[in-house]
Design a protein around this motif. Sequence first.
Motif, mmCIF file in Angstrom:
data_model
loop_
_atom_site.group_PDB
_atom_site.id
_atom_site.type_symbol
_atom_site.label_atom_id
_atom_site.label_comp_id
_atom_site.label_asym_id
_atom_site.label_seq_id
_atom_site.Cartn_x
_atom_site.Cartn_y
_atom_site.Cartn_z
ATOM 1 N N UNK A 181 67.676 29.003 5.549
ATOM 2 C CA UNK A 181 66.782 29.892 6.287
ATOM 3 C C UNK A 181 65.466 29.161 6.531
ATOM 4 N N UNK A 182 64.915 29.334 7.718
ATOM 5 C CA UNK A 182 63.631 28.712 8.030
ATOM 6 C C UNK A 182 62.493 29.611 7.569
ATOM 7 N N UNK A 183 61.317 29.042 7.480
ATOM 8 C CA UNK A 183 60.137 29.831 7.107
ATOM 9 C C UNK A 183 59.895 30.941 8.130
ATOM 10 N N UNK A 184 60.084 30.628 9.398
ATOM 11 C CA UNK A 184 59.859 31.624 10.446
ATOM 12 C C UNK A 184 60.848 32.782 10.325
ATOM 13 N N UNK A 185 62.115 32.471 10.108
ATOM 14 C CA UNK A 185 63.124 33.540 9.977
ATOM 15 C C UNK A 185 62.885 34.362 8.720
ATOM 16 N N UNK A 186 62.481 33.716 7.638
ATOM 17 C CA UNK A 186 62.211 34.450 6.405
ATOM 18 C C UNK A 186 61.085 35.454 6.623
ATOM 19 N N UNK A 187 60.038 35.032 7.279
ATOM 20 C CA UNK A 187 58.922 35.947 7.566
ATOM 21 C C UNK A 187 59.380 37.104 8.447
ATOM 22 N N UNK A 188 60.104 36.772 9.506
ATOM 23 C CA UNK A 188 60.545 37.797 10.448
ATOM 24 C C UNK A 188 61.480 38.805 9.771
ATOM 25 N N UNK A 189 62.328 38.329 8.851
ATOM 26 C CA UNK A 189 63.311 39.205 8.208
ATOM 27 C C UNK A 189 62.683 40.127 7.169
ATOM 28 N N UNK A 190 61.594 39.688 6.520
ATOM 29 C CA UNK A 190 61.065 40.429 5.380
ATOM 30 C C UNK A 190 59.774 41.191 5.654
ATOM 31 N N UNK A 191 58.923 40.685 6.504
ATOM 32 C CA UNK A 191 57.632 41.344 6.708
ATOM 33 C C UNK A 191 57.831 42.731 7.319
ATOM 34 N N UNK A 192 57.188 43.711 6.730
ATOM 35 C CA UNK A 192 57.304 45.092 7.164
ATOM 36 C C UNK A 192 58.342 45.892 6.392
ATOM 37 N N UNK A 193 59.173 45.222 5.606
ATOM 38 C CA UNK A 193 60.170 45.921 4.783
ATOM 39 C C UNK A 193 59.601 46.181 3.393
ATOM 40 N N UNK A 194 60.343 46.980 2.617
ATOM 41 C CA UNK A 194 59.942 47.284 1.245
ATOM 42 C C UNK A 194 60.930 46.683 0.259
ATOM 43 N N UNK A 195 60.403 46.135 -0.817
ATOM 44 C CA UNK A 195 61.275 45.749 -1.924
ATOM 45 C C UNK A 195 61.784 47.008 -2.611
ATOM 46 N N UNK A 196 63.077 47.036 -2.887
ATOM 47 C CA UNK A 196 63.662 48.170 -3.604
ATOM 48 C C UNK A 196 64.072 47.690 -5.000
ATOM 49 N N UNK A 197 64.972 48.413 -5.667
ATOM 50 C CA UNK A 197 65.346 48.078 -7.049
ATOM 51 C C UNK A 197 66.001 46.695 -7.118
ATOM 52 N N UNK A 198 65.417 45.752 -7.862
ATOM 53 C CA UNK A 198 66.007 44.410 -7.953
ATOM 54 C C UNK A 198 67.170 44.380 -8.937
ATOM 55 N N UNK A 199 68.034 43.400 -8.751
ATOM 56 C CA UNK A 199 69.175 43.193 -9.644
ATOM 57 C C UNK A 199 69.171 41.745 -10.140
ATOM 58 N N UNK A 258 55.200 27.950 -4.323
ATOM 59 C CA UNK A 258 55.940 27.523 -3.127
ATOM 60 C C UNK A 258 56.009 28.600 -2.049
ATOM 61 N N UNK A 259 56.247 29.861 -2.469
ATOM 62 C CA UNK A 259 56.321 30.963 -1.504
ATOM 63 C C UNK A 259 55.557 32.146 -2.085
ATOM 64 N N UNK A 260 54.700 32.764 -1.265
ATOM 65 C CA UNK A 260 53.880 33.895 -1.682
ATOM 66 C C UNK A 260 54.279 35.126 -0.874
ATOM 67 N N UNK A 261 54.469 36.244 -1.575
ATOM 68 C CA UNK A 261 54.823 37.509 -0.927
ATOM 69 C C UNK A 261 53.700 38.508 -1.203
ATOM 70 N N UNK A 262 52.868 38.733 -0.199
ATOM 71 C CA UNK A 262 51.798 39.712 -0.342
ATOM 72 C C UNK A 262 52.348 41.092 -0.019
ATOM 73 N N UNK A 263 52.178 42.032 -0.946
ATOM 74 C CA UNK A 263 52.696 43.389 -0.761
ATOM 75 C C UNK A 263 51.543 44.378 -0.801
ATOM 76 N N UNK A 264 51.829 45.585 -0.342
ATOM 77 C CA UNK A 264 50.796 46.616 -0.318
ATOM 78 C C UNK A 264 50.292 46.898 -1.731
ATOM 79 N N UNK A 265 49.068 47.379 -1.808
ATOM 80 C CA UNK A 265 48.468 47.642 -3.112
ATOM 81 C C UNK A 265 47.738 46.442 -3.677
ATOM 82 N N UNK A 266 47.449 45.460 -2.817
ATOM 83 C CA UNK A 266 46.683 44.283 -3.222
ATOM 84 C C UNK A 266 47.393 43.495 -4.325
ATOM 85 N N UNK A 267 48.707 43.305 -4.133
ATOM 86 C CA UNK A 267 49.468 42.506 -5.092
ATOM 87 C C UNK A 267 50.194 41.379 -4.375
#
Length: 263
Positions: A37-55, A95-104
């Motif tokens: 996956x490219x950096x551009x595709x990763x951003x496009x696929x994830x930005x605006x979505x919500x993380x749900x219950x991880x496994x 290496x990769x930073x994921x900024x999420x709502x709530x200033x985290x």
Amino acid sequence: MPELPDVEGFRRVLQSCAKGRVIQRVDVRDAGVLHGVSARRLRHALEGRRFTEPERHGKWLLAHTGEGPTLMLHFGMTGQLVCGRPADAAEAHDRVLFTVSGDRQLRYRDQRKLQGLWLADDDCAVARLLVRLGPDAMAVDLKEFEAVLSSRRGRVKTVLTDQSVLAGLGNLLADEILWHARLRPTGRASDLTGAERRRLYTHMRRTLRSAVAAGCVPRRDSWLTGHRDDLFPTCPRCGDLLCRSRMAGRTTVWCPQCQPDGL
């Protein structure tokens, strides 16, 4: 090297830091940790979505986004997942930073970059990435555990750390479990008696529960792990000098008194 307890700790980091929060920004500082996956595709696929219950499955962490894709993380030898804030200065190995709502901000941090991040578009893609793995070592039941061990002719430690047999056990855990079970790592898995397989399973479960609670393989004085790196390591149970050897390229430590060569 992160093993099952460490990755379970990272799952809890993801859960407490980002579950239910909107992914506002994905900042790829080093595309060398991205796979397929490219950096551009990763951003496009994830930005605006919500993380749900991880496994977690073995040493893999699955960061789901509901109906969206699943971010799959493997931590190799030096990977970590840490929670901070966007204003915090990035460290050299972030290496990769994921900024999420709530200033985290979630940070995938890895010095050696031996594994990294994958993006699975659906459940089938997740399954393809995990297809070579055996059952999770925390979830496997006794019957399945006995079946996989009795069918393998390799050395018992090598079998335990084979991710296609059991997912999640690494070098430290395997040595620790075998020491608790009083079984020598060099014996053949297929030669274990039924009683020995059941004893091994019991101590695997106990050791994993304790290590998961600690978030790592703890270096306790009462555990083999607390002494294996000493200059002259001795067994915390009997006081005998510990033995060291190489097995499958990794340092293997055991007690010749507590783990006799009876196999």
